[in-house]
Write a protein that holds these residues in place. Structure first.
Motif, PDB file in Angstrom:
ATOM      1  N   SER A 169       0.832  -1.200   0.000  1.00 25.11           N
ATOM      2  CA  SER A 169       0.000   0.000   0.000  1.00 25.11           C
ATOM      3  C   SER A 169       0.872   1.258   0.000  1.00 25.11           C
ATOM      4  CB  SER A 169      -0.903   0.017   1.236  1.00 25.11           C
ATOM      5  OG  SER A 169      -1.619   1.234   1.308  1.00 25.11           O
ATOM      6  N   THR A 170       0.488   2.231  -0.856  1.00 25.61           N
ATOM      7  CA  THR A 170       1.242   3.490  -0.935  1.00 25.61           C
ATOM      8  C   THR A 170       0.351   4.713  -0.765  1.00 25.61           C
ATOM      9  OG1 THR A 170       1.002   3.477  -3.356  1.00 25.61           O
ATOM     10  CG2 THR A 170       3.020   2.509  -2.447  1.00 25.61           C
ATOM     11  N   ASP A 171      -0.938   4.511  -0.479  1.00 24.51           N
ATOM     12  CA  ASP A 171      -1.865   5.630  -0.316  1.00 24.51           C
ATOM     13  C   ASP A 171      -1.428   6.499   0.867  1.00 24.51           C
ATOM     14  OD1 ASP A 171      -4.063   7.311   0.248  1.00 24.51           O
ATOM     15  OD2 ASP A 171      -5.464   5.854  -0.576  1.00 24.51           O
ATOM     16  N   SER A 172      -1.286   7.791   0.630  1.00 28.13           N
ATOM     17  CA  SER A 172      -0.811   8.694   1.684  1.00 28.13           C
ATOM     18  C   SER A 172      -1.791   8.843   2.828  1.00 28.13           C
ATOM     19  CB  SER A 172      -0.508  10.074   1.087  1.00 28.13           C
ATOM     20  OG  SER A 172      -1.686  10.646   0.524  1.00 28.13           O
ATOM     21  N   GLN A 173      -3.050   8.474   2.606  1.00 28.19           N
ATOM     22  CA  GLN A 173      -4.067   8.547   3.650  1.00 28.19           C
ATOM     23  C   GLN A 173      -4.046   7.311   4.556  1.00 28.19           C
ATOM     24  OE1 GLN A 173      -6.127  10.995   4.391  1.00 28.19           O
ATOM     25  NE2 GLN A 173      -5.755  12.349   2.653  1.00 28.19           N
TER      26      GLN A 173
ATOM     27  N   LYS B 212      -1.519  -2.847  23.234  1.00 33.21           N
ATOM     28  CA  LYS B 212      -0.774  -1.715  22.673  1.00 33.21           C
ATOM     29  C   LYS B 212      -0.971  -1.697  21.169  1.00 33.21           C
ATOM     30  CE  LYS B 212       2.222   1.727  22.929  1.00 33.21           C
ATOM     31  NZ  LYS B 212       1.887   2.995  23.610  1.00 33.21           N
ATOM     32  N   GLN B 213      -1.061  -0.486  20.609  1.00 29.39           N
ATOM     33  CA  GLN B 213      -1.229  -0.335  19.162  1.00 29.39           C
ATOM     34  C   GLN B 213      -0.172   0.639  18.635  1.00 29.39           C
ATOM     35  OE1 GLN B 213      -4.564   2.046  17.166  1.00 29.39           O
ATOM     36  NE2 GLN B 213      -5.273  -0.054  16.825  1.00 29.39           N
ATOM     37  N   ASN B 214       0.665   0.173  17.711  1.00 26.92           N
ATOM     38  CA  ASN B 214       1.656   1.026  17.059  1.00 26.92           C
ATOM     39  C   ASN B 214       1.147   1.456  15.695  1.00 26.92           C
ATOM     40  OD1 ASN B 214       3.262   0.571  19.263  1.00 26.92           O
ATOM     41  ND2 ASN B 214       4.788  -0.678  18.194  1.00 26.92           N
ATOM     42  N   GLN B 215       1.274   2.744  15.387  1.00 27.75           N
ATOM     43  CA  GLN B 215       0.810   3.281  14.116  1.00 27.75           C
ATOM     44  C   GLN B 215       2.007   3.639  13.237  1.00 27.75           C
ATOM     45  OE1 GLN B 215      -2.066   6.434  14.550  1.00 27.75           O
ATOM     46  NE2 GLN B 215      -3.293   5.295  16.039  1.00 27.75           N
ATOM     47  N   ILE B 216       1.943   3.190  11.979  1.00 34.72           N
ATOM     48  CA  ILE B 216       3.058   3.396  11.050  1.00 34.72           C
ATOM     49  C   ILE B 216       2.553   4.039   9.769  1.00 34.72           C
ATOM     50  CG2 ILE B 216       4.817   2.204   9.668  1.00 34.72           C
ATOM     51  CD1 ILE B 216       4.650  -0.013  11.895  1.00 34.72           C
ATOM     52  N   SER B 217       3.213   5.102   9.343  1.00 34.28           N
ATOM     53  CA  SER B 217       2.874   5.778   8.089  1.00 34.28           C
ATOM     54  C   SER B 217       3.504   4.994   6.948  1.00 34.28           C
ATOM     55  CB  SER B 217       3.398   7.216   8.114  1.00 34.28           C
ATOM     56  OG  SER B 217       3.113   7.862   6.897  1.00 34.28           O
ATOM     57  N   ILE B 218       2.697   4.209   6.237  1.00 36.25           N
ATOM     58  CA  ILE B 218       3.265   3.269   5.267  1.00 36.25           C
ATOM     59  C   ILE B 218       3.592   3.900   3.918  1.00 36.25           C
ATOM     60  CG2 ILE B 218       2.449   1.100   6.237  1.00 36.25           C
ATOM     61  CD1 ILE B 218      -0.016   1.282   4.594  1.00 36.25           C
TER      62      ILE B 218
ATOM     63  N   GLN C  15      -5.520   1.118   7.414  1.00 38.43           N
ATOM     64  CA  GLN C  15      -6.738   1.916   7.548  1.00 38.43           C
ATOM     65  C   GLN C  15      -6.547   3.303   6.953  1.00 38.43           C
ATOM     66  OE1 GLN C  15      -8.286   2.622  11.587  1.00 38.43           O
ATOM     67  NE2 GLN C  15     -10.340   2.416  10.720  1.00 38.43           N
ATOM     68  N   ASN C  16      -7.571   3.737   6.229  1.00 37.96           N
ATOM     69  CA  ASN C  16      -7.618   5.110   5.734  1.00 37.96           C
ATOM     70  C   ASN C  16      -8.113   5.986   6.877  1.00 37.96           C
ATOM     71  OD1 ASN C  16      -8.850   7.577   4.571  1.00 37.96           O
ATOM     72  ND2 ASN C  16      -8.289   6.648   2.623  1.00 37.96           N
TER      73      ASN C  16
ATOM     74  N   ILE D 231     -10.955  -0.002   6.295  1.00 43.87           N
ATOM     75  CA  ILE D 231      -9.821  -0.911   6.434  1.00 43.87           C
ATOM     76  C   ILE D 231      -9.670  -1.712   5.143  1.00 43.87           C
ATOM     77  CG2 ILE D 231      -8.929  -2.912   7.681  1.00 43.87           C
ATOM     78  CD1 ILE D 231     -10.365  -1.787  10.176  1.00 43.87           C
ATOM     79  N   SER D 232      -8.451  -1.718   4.590  1.00 45.19           N
ATOM     80  CA  SER D 232      -8.259  -2.321   3.262  1.00 45.19           C
ATOM     81  C   SER D 232      -7.343  -3.536   3.262  1.00 45.19           C
ATOM     82  CB  SER D 232      -7.696  -1.264   2.296  1.00 45.19           C
ATOM     83  OG  SER D 232      -6.482  -0.726   2.790  1.00 45.19           O
ATOM     84  N   GLY D 233      -6.792  -3.891   4.399  1.00 48.91           N
ATOM     85  CA  GLY D 233      -5.939  -5.067   4.451  1.00 48.91           C
ATOM     86  C   GLY D 233      -5.681  -5.463   5.892  1.00 48.91           C
ATOM     87  N   SER D 234      -5.449  -6.733   6.129  1.00 53.68           N
ATOM     88  CA  SER D 234      -5.248  -7.193   7.510  1.00 53.68           C
ATOM     89  C   SER D 234      -4.483  -8.502   7.507  1.00 53.68           C
ATOM     90  CB  SER D 234      -6.590  -7.367   8.224  1.00 53.68           C
ATOM     91  OG  SER D 234      -7.430  -8.231   7.481  1.00 53.68           O
ATOM     92  N   ALA D 235      -3.866  -8.791   8.651  1.00 55.41           N
ATOM     93  CA  ALA D 235      -3.116 -10.043   8.807  1.00 55.41           C
ATOM     94  C   ALA D 235      -2.866 -10.265  10.278  1.00 55.41           C
ATOM     95  CB  ALA D 235      -1.785  -9.976   8.050  1.00 55.41           C
TER      96      ALA D 235
END
Length: 258
Positions: free
Chosen positions: A170-174, A208-214, A242-243, A249-253
């Motif tokens: 994923s490369t969407d900036s949102q 705990k939830q870590n957020q990463i700008s992908i 997630q947008n 949500i567009s992908g999960s694992a």
């Protein structure tokens, strides 16, 4: 004689029809099973709950039930214990301000009220967390309609930390990647509040939830502090894309520990 022949022909016709119907039904069942196995959809269920809320235990129990029934399908469960019930007599040991803030974000995105138990499916629809019929329908719909962006995960624990390796296209900036450290099951004897005297059971607890700008980091490693009393078989890591504008949500694992 004619009557006898008519009876014989009718019986043969009925048998032929029944056989044909059985074969047709069998084909339909196989087609449905084939469709399910080839389906690339997924469902991310996020429950907002609290040990201080008397209407939450049925929603928690439902999470356990769904986790067991859908363990072989792409259904990902996360329970966020919110902290705003803590002031009413019982402090939920799993609650965090971050969990409450995440629910507030959904309130703005989905134009919904903030309440417990609340359950959000794929970041797009919300229900009362114990509304089993609507939740099951939403899961089935998501499994057959959602399109999944691949996410690769692996997790390893050392003496004092957990390292999670991730990769996505994923490369969407949102979009952001949210990586969650999840305890599969725990329970609590509640001493005060609305659930005083009850032994509550919890599944899929987000610690705990870590957020990463992908759009900047499509692959890498993120780290968690090793929880006290950590046991690899009772923990897992769940990640989803997630947008942050639409909530979708567009992908999960998910991954177990090596």
């Amino acid at each position: 004689m004619i009557l006898k022949n008519l009876i014989t022909v009718s019986a043969f016709t009925a048998l032929l029809f029944a056989t044909s119907a059985f074969i047709h039904q069998n084909k339909d069942q196989k087609a449905a099973q084939h469709s399910t196995s080839e389906n690339n959809g997924f469902a991310v269920l996020e429950l907002f709950t609290s040990e201080g809320c008397s209407s939450c235990p049925p929603a928690d129990e439902l999470m356990g039930k769904i986790e067991k029934e859908y363990k072989d399908e792409q259904v990902y469960l996360l329970s966020y214990h919110v902290d705003y019930w803590n002031r009413l007599g019982w402090k939920d040991r799993f609650s965090t301000a971050e969990n409450s803030q995440r629910q507030q974000q959904y309130s703005r995105i989905l134009n919904s009220q903030v309440y417990t138990p609340q359950l959000v499916v794929n970041g797009k629809t919300e229900f009362v967390g114990s509304d089993e019929n609507n939740i099951r329908n939403a899961i089935q719909k998501a499994l057959f309609t959602s399109k999944k962006t691949p996410v690769a995960l692996s997790a390893a624990a050392s003496q004092n930390r957990i390292d999670v390796q991730y990769k996505t296209s994923s490369t969407d900036s949102q979009n952001i990647l949210l990586i969650n450290l999840v305890e599969k099951y725990s329970s609590t004897e509640v001493g005060k509040g609305e659930n005083e005297g009850r032994h509550l059971h919890h599944w899929q607890i987000v610690h705990k939830q870590n957020q990463i700008s992908i759009n900047k980091q499509q692959e890498g490693i993120t780290t968690f502090k090793l929880p006290e009393g950590f046991s690899p078989e009772n923990w897992e890591v769940i990640a989803f894309i997630q947008n942050m504008k639409t909530g979708e949500i567009s992908g999960s694992a998910k991954t177990a520990f090596k």
